[in-house]
Write an enzyme that holds these catalytic residues in place. Structure first.
Site, short mmCIF file in Angstrom:
data_model
loop_
_atom_site.label_atom_id
_atom_site.label_comp_id
_atom_site.label_asym_id
_atom_site.label_seq_id
_atom_site.Cartn_x
_atom_site.Cartn_y
_atom_site.Cartn_z
N ARG A 172 0.84 -1.22 0.00
CA ARG A 172 0.00 0.00 0.00
C ARG A 172 0.87 1.27 0.00
NH1 ARG A 172 -2.44 -3.68 -0.99
NH2 ARG A 172 -4.08 -4.69 0.20
N SER A 221 -10.23 -0.28 4.59
CA SER A 221 -9.30 -0.45 5.72
C SER A 221 -8.74 0.89 6.14
CB SER A 221 -8.15 -1.38 5.33
OG SER A 221 -8.67 -2.65 5.06
N GLU A 291 -3.92 3.77 6.43
CA GLU A 291 -3.89 3.49 5.00
C GLU A 291 -4.67 4.60 4.29
OE1 GLU A 291 -4.79 -0.57 3.81
OE2 GLU A 291 -5.83 0.16 2.03
C1 LIG Z 1 -15.63 -1.00 0.86
C2 LIG Z 1 -14.17 -0.78 0.51
C3 LIG Z 1 -13.33 -1.86 0.32
C4 LIG Z 1 -12.00 -1.65 -0.01
N1 LIG Z 1 -11.18 -2.75 -0.20
C5 LIG Z 1 -9.89 -2.57 -0.56
C6 LIG Z 1 -9.03 -3.70 -0.79
O1 LIG Z 1 -9.42 -4.85 -0.70
N2 LIG Z 1 -7.76 -3.45 -1.14
C7 LIG Z 1 -7.27 -2.20 -1.27
O2 LIG Z 1 -6.09 -2.04 -1.61
N3 LIG Z 1 -8.05 -1.12 -1.05
C8 LIG Z 1 -9.34 -1.27 -0.71
N4 LIG Z 1 -10.14 -0.18 -0.48
C9 LIG Z 1 -9.55 1.18 -0.57
C10 LIG Z 1 -9.65 1.85 -1.94
O3 LIG Z 1 -10.73 1.33 -2.69
C11 LIG Z 1 -8.36 1.71 -2.74
O4 LIG Z 1 -7.27 2.29 -2.09
C12 LIG Z 1 -8.49 2.35 -4.14
O5 LIG Z 1 -7.36 1.99 -4.90
C13 LIG Z 1 -8.61 3.87 -4.10
O6 LIG Z 1 -8.96 4.32 -5.40
P1 LIG Z 1 -9.74 5.67 -5.64
O7 LIG Z 1 -9.90 5.85 -7.10
O8 LIG Z 1 -11.00 5.69 -4.85
O9 LIG Z 1 -8.71 6.73 -5.05
P2 LIG Z 1 -8.99 7.94 -4.05
O10 LIG Z 1 -9.52 7.41 -2.77
O11 LIG Z 1 -9.78 8.99 -4.73
O12 LIG Z 1 -7.51 8.47 -3.81
C14 LIG Z 1 -6.61 7.70 -3.05
C15 LIG Z 1 -5.19 8.22 -3.27
O13 LIG Z 1 -4.81 7.96 -4.62
C16 LIG Z 1 -4.41 9.15 -5.28
N5 LIG Z 1 -4.86 9.07 -6.68
C17 LIG Z 1 -6.10 8.80 -7.14
N6 LIG Z 1 -6.11 8.79 -8.49
C18 LIG Z 1 -4.84 9.04 -8.89
C19 LIG Z 1 -4.20 9.16 -10.16
N7 LIG Z 1 -4.87 9.04 -11.31
N8 LIG Z 1 -2.86 9.43 -10.17
C20 LIG Z 1 -2.15 9.57 -9.03
N9 LIG Z 1 -2.70 9.48 -7.80
C21 LIG Z 1 -4.03 9.22 -7.73
C22 LIG Z 1 -5.11 10.30 -4.52
O14 LIG Z 1 -4.40 11.51 -4.62
C23 LIG Z 1 -5.09 9.73 -3.08
O15 LIG Z 1 -3.84 10.00 -2.46
C24 LIG Z 1 -11.48 -0.35 -0.14
C25 LIG Z 1 -12.35 0.75 0.04
C26 LIG Z 1 -13.68 0.54 0.37
C27 LIG Z 1 -14.58 1.73 0.53
#
Ligand SMILES: Cc1cc2nc3c(=O)[nH]c(=O)nc-3n(C[C@H](O)[C@H](O)[C@H](O)COP(=O)(O)OP(=O)(O)OC[C@H]3O[C@@H](n4cnc5c(N)ncnc54)[C@H](O)[C@@H]3O)c2cc1C
Length: 297
Positions: A172, A221, A291
């Protein structure tokens, strides 16, 4: 805030004073000064090359891993638009745009009998968010199947392609600076059997539904698992299952998922995160590392 006149003329336009809580999984957070959804890479590059000096910018995906503070975000929030939502493959190489949802990538693979990315079906973010967080589950993560990622420098508009070792992935975590916006990924896939892939995806979705509060306002998480341990077990052992501050609570179902249960504020949620950290440390001597990314004023 910069006046509207100072912003470069982009194809997609801007939105001002946008309530970000409506589009983040926690449903928390204040107002964003400017929201920019570039139509395509040219639009994004034009903006980055011509934006006023000193203008603060950050990129968000669908907000499934962030807590935005109550006073919102100053400057510009970039969210990649439809022009970054695509998937196509040739042989064992899958090319996906960074605004494509992880679930849609898993579905594309299923439809085309490609295996290796089933784990994405359980992660509610975008590919850009997955590249930034090294998102993963069930022993896989995005770095393990990444061939290369294309990114644009938020400061200069320079476009570069990075190999995983240049991004410096860990659990992560990535070493590459936050000034790089991921715009596209090339992922390794294998030829597979559609029915097997479908069954695996359904299994993942069922397991998630029964063990995680996926219908609640949560950001997944809250803490990383410390080496060899589970964050949820440490939280549970400290007696914090169901613990509340204001409207923010530790999930009864999965202790590492925190929930906006009853009109929480982002401040309630941040306080909950801090107090849980302190109590787990007092109980077990382990200082949990968030995280979730906490952003804004
Ligand atoms: C119900 C639930 C279950 C989940 N299960 C998991 C799991 O099993 N495993 C896991 O790893 N995560 C999990 N997550 C967390 C989350 O879904 C992941 O971390 C996901 O990758 C975040 O993507 P996002 O597009 O929502 O990013 P955001 O939450 O919008 O942003 C997260 C970070 O990524 C950066 N970011 C976003 N897009 C870009 C881009 N294009 N370029 C550079 N930086 C960028 C942002 O600046 C920020 O720092 C879960 C979340 C929820 C709500």
């Amino acid at each position: 805030m910069r006046t509207k006149l100072e912003l470069p003329k982009v194809k997609s336009g801007y939105r001002f004073d946008v309530d970000i809580s409506k589009t983040c999984w926690f449903r928390l957070g204040g107002t964003v000064d400017v929201l920019f959804k570039p139509q395509d890479l040219d639009d994004l590059q034009y903006f980055l090359r011509n934006k006023p000096n000193g203008l603060s910018c950050m990129v968000l995906g669908v907000g499934s891993n962030i807590l935005v503070r109550d006073r919102g975000i100053r400057g510009v929030v970039i969210r990649l638009g439809r022009g970054f939502n695509y998937a196509h493959h040739e042989g064992q190489e899958l090319t996906v745009g960074a605004s494509t949802l992880d679930l849609n990538v898993a579905m594309y693979c299923m439809e085309n009998s490609l295996s290796g990315l089933e784990f994405l079906a359980g992660i509610p973010g975008t590919i850009g968010g997955a590249l930034a967080m090294n998102a993963g589950a069930y022993g896989s993560d995005i770095s393990k199947c990444l061939i290369s990622a294309k990114a644009i420098d938020m400061n200069s508009g320079e476009i570069r392609t990075f190999h995983p070792d240049e991004i410096g992935y860990g659990y992560r975590h990535k070493r590459l600076g936050n000034n790089w916006i991921f715009v596209e990924a090339k992922l390794h896939v294998n030829a597979g059997e559609q029915q097997v892939i479908k069954t695996e995806i359904e299994g993942i979705q069922q397991a998630r539904g029964s063990t995680q509060p996926i219908k609640s306002r949560t950001s997944g998480s809250t803490f990383k698992n410390p080496e060899g341990q589970s964050a949820w077990r440490l939280i549970d052992a400290a007696g914090l299952r169901g613990f509340r501050i204001g409207g923010a609570m530790v999930s009864d179902q999965h202790c590492n998922f925190f929930i906006n249960d009853n009109n929480a504020t982002a401040e309630d949620m941040e306080n909950l995160i801090n107090i849980v950290r302190q109590r787990v440390f007092a109980h077990s001597g382990v200082m949990l590392q968030p995280e979730i990314k906490i952003v804004g004023d």
